[in-house]
Design a protein around this motif. Sequence first.
Motif, PDB file in Angstrom:
ATOM      1  N   SER A  41       0.854  -1.182   0.052  1.00 46.91           N
ATOM      2  CA  SER A  41      -0.030   0.000   0.125  1.00 46.91           C
ATOM      3  C   SER A  41       0.812   1.326   0.078  1.00 46.91           C
ATOM      4  CB  SER A  41      -0.922   0.126   1.341  1.00 46.91           C
ATOM      5  OG  SER A  41      -1.762   1.347   1.248  1.00 46.91           O
ATOM      6  N   PRO A  42       0.763   2.093  -1.059  1.00 50.05           N
ATOM      7  CA  PRO A  42      -0.267   2.004  -1.922  1.00 50.05           C
ATOM      8  C   PRO A  42       0.261   0.959  -3.061  1.00 50.05           C
ATOM      9  CG  PRO A  42       1.305   3.862  -2.486  1.00 50.05           C
ATOM     10  CD  PRO A  42       1.702   3.322  -1.125  1.00 50.05           C
ATOM     11  N   GLY A  43      -0.877   0.334  -3.890  1.00 51.81           N
ATOM     12  CA  GLY A  43      -0.430  -0.616  -4.768  1.00 51.81           C
ATOM     13  C   GLY A  43       0.047  -0.176  -6.111  1.00 51.81           C
ATOM     14  N   LEU A  57       1.176  -1.734 -11.393  1.00 54.71           N
ATOM     15  CA  LEU A  57      -0.204  -1.724 -10.733  1.00 54.71           C
ATOM     16  C   LEU A  57      -0.360  -3.200 -10.359  1.00 54.71           C
ATOM     17  CD1 LEU A  57      -1.675   0.208 -13.757  1.00 54.71           C
ATOM     18  CD2 LEU A  57      -1.893   1.291 -11.186  1.00 54.71           C
ATOM     19  N   ILE A  58      -0.043  -3.221  -9.125  1.00 51.50           N
ATOM     20  CA  ILE A  58      -0.437  -4.665  -8.322  1.00 51.50           C
ATOM     21  C   ILE A  58      -1.664  -5.157  -8.433  1.00 51.50           C
ATOM     22  CG2 ILE A  58      -0.424  -4.261  -6.018  1.00 51.50           C
ATOM     23  CD1 ILE A  58       1.634  -6.677  -5.662  1.00 51.50           C
ATOM     24  N   ASP A  59      -2.237  -6.254  -9.009  1.00 54.42           N
ATOM     25  CA  ASP A  59      -3.350  -6.738  -9.093  1.00 54.42           C
ATOM     26  C   ASP A  59      -3.684  -7.691  -7.786  1.00 54.42           C
ATOM     27  OD1 ASP A  59      -5.830  -7.508 -10.567  1.00 54.42           O
ATOM     28  OD2 ASP A  59      -5.242  -9.283 -10.620  1.00 54.42           O
ATOM     29  N   LYS A 125      -7.119  -6.581  -7.578  1.00 50.71           N
ATOM     30  CA  LYS A 125      -6.942  -5.492  -7.180  1.00 50.71           C
ATOM     31  C   LYS A 125      -6.542  -4.191  -8.231  1.00 50.71           C
ATOM     32  CE  LYS A 125      -7.390  -6.948  -3.217  1.00 50.71           C
ATOM     33  NZ  LYS A 125      -8.932  -7.407  -2.484  1.00 50.71           N
ATOM     34  N   LEU A 126      -6.526  -4.615  -9.599  1.00 46.25           N
ATOM     35  CA  LEU A 126      -5.815  -3.678 -10.537  1.00 46.25           C
ATOM     36  C   LEU A 126      -6.775  -2.431 -10.704  1.00 46.25           C
ATOM     37  CD1 LEU A 126      -3.956  -3.025 -13.036  1.00 46.25           C
ATOM     38  CD2 LEU A 126      -5.849  -4.351 -14.367  1.00 46.25           C
ATOM     39  N   GLY A 155      -8.887  -9.977 -16.540  1.00 41.55           N
ATOM     40  CA  GLY A 155      -9.269  -8.734 -16.090  1.00 41.55           C
ATOM     41  C   GLY A 155      -9.917  -7.920 -17.295  1.00 41.55           C
ATOM     42  N   LEU A 156     -10.007  -8.553 -18.442  1.00 41.92           N
ATOM     43  CA  LEU A 156     -10.680  -7.974 -19.658  1.00 41.92           C
ATOM     44  C   LEU A 156     -12.064  -7.665 -19.569  1.00 41.92           C
ATOM     45  CD1 LEU A 156      -8.246  -9.375 -22.441  1.00 41.92           C
ATOM     46  CD2 LEU A 156      -8.759  -6.956 -21.840  1.00 41.92           C
TER      47      LEU A 156
END
Length: 323
Positions: A41-43, A57-59, A125-126, A155-156
């Motif tokens: 955090s932050p991701g 950007l960590i998912d 989390k993306l 994630g699409l």
Amino acid sequence: MFTRRDFLSAGLAAPLAYAAGSFVPAWAQNAPNLGTPTLPSPGFRRMKLGEIEVISLIDGIARRPLGEEFVKNAPLAEVKALLASQGLATDYIDIPFTPFLVVGGGRRVLMDTGLGEFGGPTTGKLLENLRAAGVQPADIDTVLITHFHGDHINGLRTRAGELVFPNAKVMVPAAEYNFWMDDAKMAAAPEGMKGAFNNVRRVFATMPASTLQRFEAGTELAPGIRSVAAYGHTPGHTLFEVKSAGQTFMFIGDLTNVPALFARNPDWAVTFDMDAEAARKVRREVFARIVSSNAMVGGFHFPFPAFGRMAAAGQGYAFQPMA
């Protein structure tokens, strides 16, 4: 063409097995008895590259037991010894999932999309981290996909089937698309891989032609972003080389999974590599190229923030994270 015997001899049934009733690979979910990985955090993390910005950007992170199957061609004791020498746990492996965003010239180009709504509680989390970085899903104009494993493409779409990035052109390697969308290859695949083929069809089969674009290796996909063939992990696995003002960033996707293992020992084969020998060769070629050019590197499964450089170390390479 792959036959059923080819799939079985390559050991592809187990590595790509999908959890029952889910579109997430079974290995991408946490093992409850091993504790819960802590999410950063932050991701997100920003890096300047010449005149543009690259954002990791960590998912999420999945924790899986470390067993004999994880490294296909090395004794488990040797694998554990290498992890211990670097101060890492030896009974489990933490696998982060980290897409990257390139911002510049009025463009927002996302590379891979994570697990979306199809993973466990420590993934998906993306979008949260994208928004925290000041970008909305509708702001993304291009999505580049390295390969079609579920943790890169799920994630699409939402569970309802809606496109998550409604204004984005989705660009995929032609070699990858041709493999996974081939009905004969799907028919020849063992049952453990049927879920992976079905998942690809769920994501891409009804994607509008105006959205989906297939590209050949070596193609410039956007100003300053070129595709680089790195076949082996999957039949069409592709890297993305980003250049700006004389500086280079290479998003290497799944060229190597855990860098503490497979960068340090590029000849070791992770269980997820579909063609281990091709993956080994391209891993060595790309790492040598990255070191010689002093390029900044980003790995989808690298420890967050997943930015760094590679340095020669013994018979392999060491990942040097950037603060």
